[in-house]
Scaffold this motif. Structure first.
Motif, PDB file in Angstrom:
ATOM      1  N   VAL A  38      50.007 -21.254  19.146  1.00  0.00           N
ATOM      2  CA  VAL A  38      48.995 -20.710  20.046  1.00  0.00           C
ATOM      3  C   VAL A  38      48.100 -21.824  20.575  1.00  0.00           C
ATOM      4  CG1 VAL A  38      48.995 -18.467  18.875  1.00  0.00           C
ATOM      5  CG2 VAL A  38      47.391 -20.244  18.133  1.00  0.00           C
ATOM      6  N   GLN A  41      42.888 -20.524  23.284  1.00  0.00           N
ATOM      7  CA  GLN A  41      42.498 -19.157  23.634  1.00  0.00           C
ATOM      8  C   GLN A  41      43.277 -18.115  22.829  1.00  0.00           C
ATOM      9  OE1 GLN A  41      43.342 -21.496  26.227  1.00  0.00           O
ATOM     10  NE2 GLN A  41      41.142 -22.006  26.165  1.00  0.00           N
ATOM     11  N   ASN A  42      44.038 -18.572  21.852  1.00  0.00           N
ATOM     12  CA  ASN A  42      44.885 -17.700  21.023  1.00  0.00           C
ATOM     13  C   ASN A  42      45.976 -17.021  21.837  1.00  0.00           C
ATOM     14  OD1 ASN A  42      45.483 -16.820  18.370  1.00  0.00           O
ATOM     15  ND2 ASN A  42      44.512 -14.836  18.734  1.00  0.00           N
ATOM     16  N   HIS A  43      46.411 -17.687  22.891  1.00  0.00           N
ATOM     17  CA  HIS A  43      47.559 -17.216  23.674  1.00  0.00           C
ATOM     18  C   HIS A  43      48.829 -17.793  23.053  1.00  0.00           C
ATOM     19  CE1 HIS A  43      44.803 -16.884  27.473  1.00  0.00           C
ATOM     20  NE2 HIS A  43      44.485 -16.018  26.521  1.00  0.00           N
ATOM     21  N   SER A  84      57.281 -10.939  23.634  1.00  0.00           N
ATOM     22  CA  SER A  84      56.233 -10.319  22.824  1.00  0.00           C
ATOM     23  C   SER A  84      56.216  -8.812  23.053  1.00  0.00           C
ATOM     24  CB  SER A  84      54.863 -10.921  23.143  1.00  0.00           C
ATOM     25  OG  SER A  84      54.505 -10.662  24.490  1.00  0.00           O
ATOM     26  N   VAL A 109      50.994  -8.874  21.121  1.00  0.00           N
ATOM     27  CA  VAL A 109      49.963  -9.430  22.006  1.00  0.00           C
ATOM     28  C   VAL A 109      49.199  -8.300  22.689  1.00  0.00           C
ATOM     29  CG1 VAL A 109      49.559 -10.804  24.087  1.00  0.00           C
ATOM     30  CG2 VAL A 109      51.252 -11.554  22.395  1.00  0.00           C
ATOM     31  N   HIS A 112      46.487 -10.498  26.246  1.00  0.00           N
ATOM     32  CA  HIS A 112      47.002 -11.866  26.278  1.00  0.00           C
ATOM     33  C   HIS A 112      46.730 -12.643  24.991  1.00  0.00           C
ATOM     34  CE1 HIS A 112      47.694 -11.163  30.522  1.00  0.00           C
ATOM     35  NE2 HIS A 112      46.408 -10.897  30.700  1.00  0.00           N
ATOM     36  N   LYS A 113      46.184 -11.995  23.965  1.00  0.00           N
ATOM     37  CA  LYS A 113      45.883 -12.693  22.711  1.00  0.00           C
ATOM     38  C   LYS A 113      46.763 -12.173  21.579  1.00  0.00           C
ATOM     39  CE  LYS A 113      41.024 -13.532  23.924  1.00  0.00           C
ATOM     40  NZ  LYS A 113      41.170 -14.994  24.058  1.00  0.00           N
TER      41      LYS A 113
END
Length: 216
Positions: A38, A41-43, A84, A109, A112-113
């Motif tokens: 990731v 932004q934890n994407h 995802s 997800v 988006h996280k």
């Protein structure tokens, strides 16, 4: 059943600049098989499996190996882009993703996280729960015409004996589109009265095919 009900929420992750050695250490310490990669932004930007790390590690059969490969950034071996799923997706639907894509882990997800992961082990455990094989029960298979009203007709007979239905599954009957198989797991150690009631009502039982030897 929804993905959010079976996903693991405490996910071990790494940034793309972490080393392969760090990934190897996490796999060993936490006994996991996949690590989502990731960004700040934890994407989710990638995923690494134990196989990816194993393939990138020097062979134990090579003498005088300095393990320099393990100092490479983990983003050099991650798979990207990543498939995802959403927490509100149905488990039955993502099972097809596992099968069709031949993958063993799906990041979950939302907005988006990364909020969780679902693994093939989670799916297998869920399948056991959905089929009722985790509960001591008796199995009955009934072949019926594929027309409205067949399922409530069978369950009405089961209800007269006041037995608890653990699970109900419906399968196609071989290649014949005119028939379905209703598979019941009922919570009784003596299904003989129910079986006899179904036979007396004219239903075709595929299992048990011997009333004196019911399978539990």
């Amino acid at each position: 059943m929804l993905v959010e009900e079976i996903m693991t929420q405490d996910v071990i992750t790494l940034p793309p600049t972490a080393t392969i050695a760090q990934g190897l250490r996490l796999l060993q310490d936490y006994r996991i098989r996949h690590i989502p990669i990731v960004n700040e932004q934890n994407h989710v930007i990638g995923i690494v499996s134990d196989r990816d790390i194993r393939d990138a590690s020097p062979s134990i059969f090579i003498r005088n190996s300095d393990h320099q490969e393990l100092q490479n950034e983990i983003q050099t071996i991650m798979s990207s882009p990543v498939i995802s799923v959403h927490p509100l997706d149905f488990v039955e639907e993502i099972a097809r993703v596992f099968h069709d894509k031949e993958i063993a882990c799906l990041p979950v997800v939302q907005n988006h996280k990364l909020v969780g992961v679902v693994t093939e082990k989670d799916m297998l455990h869920t399948l056991i729960q959905l089929t009722g094989t985790n509960v001591q029960s008796s199995l009955i298979e009934v072949k019926v015409l594929d027309i409205p009203g067949m399922l409530p007709g069978v369950t009405a007979i089961l209800g007269k004996r006041n037995v608890n239905i653990v699970s109900v599954l419906i399968y196609p009957y071989k290649d014949d589109p005119d028939y379905k198989i209703l598979v019941f797991r009922i919570q009784t150690m003596n299904p003989t009265p129910v079986i006899q009631d179904l036979r007396n009502a004219g239903y075709n039982l595929l299992w048990p095919n011997n009333i004196s030897e019911p399978r539990l």
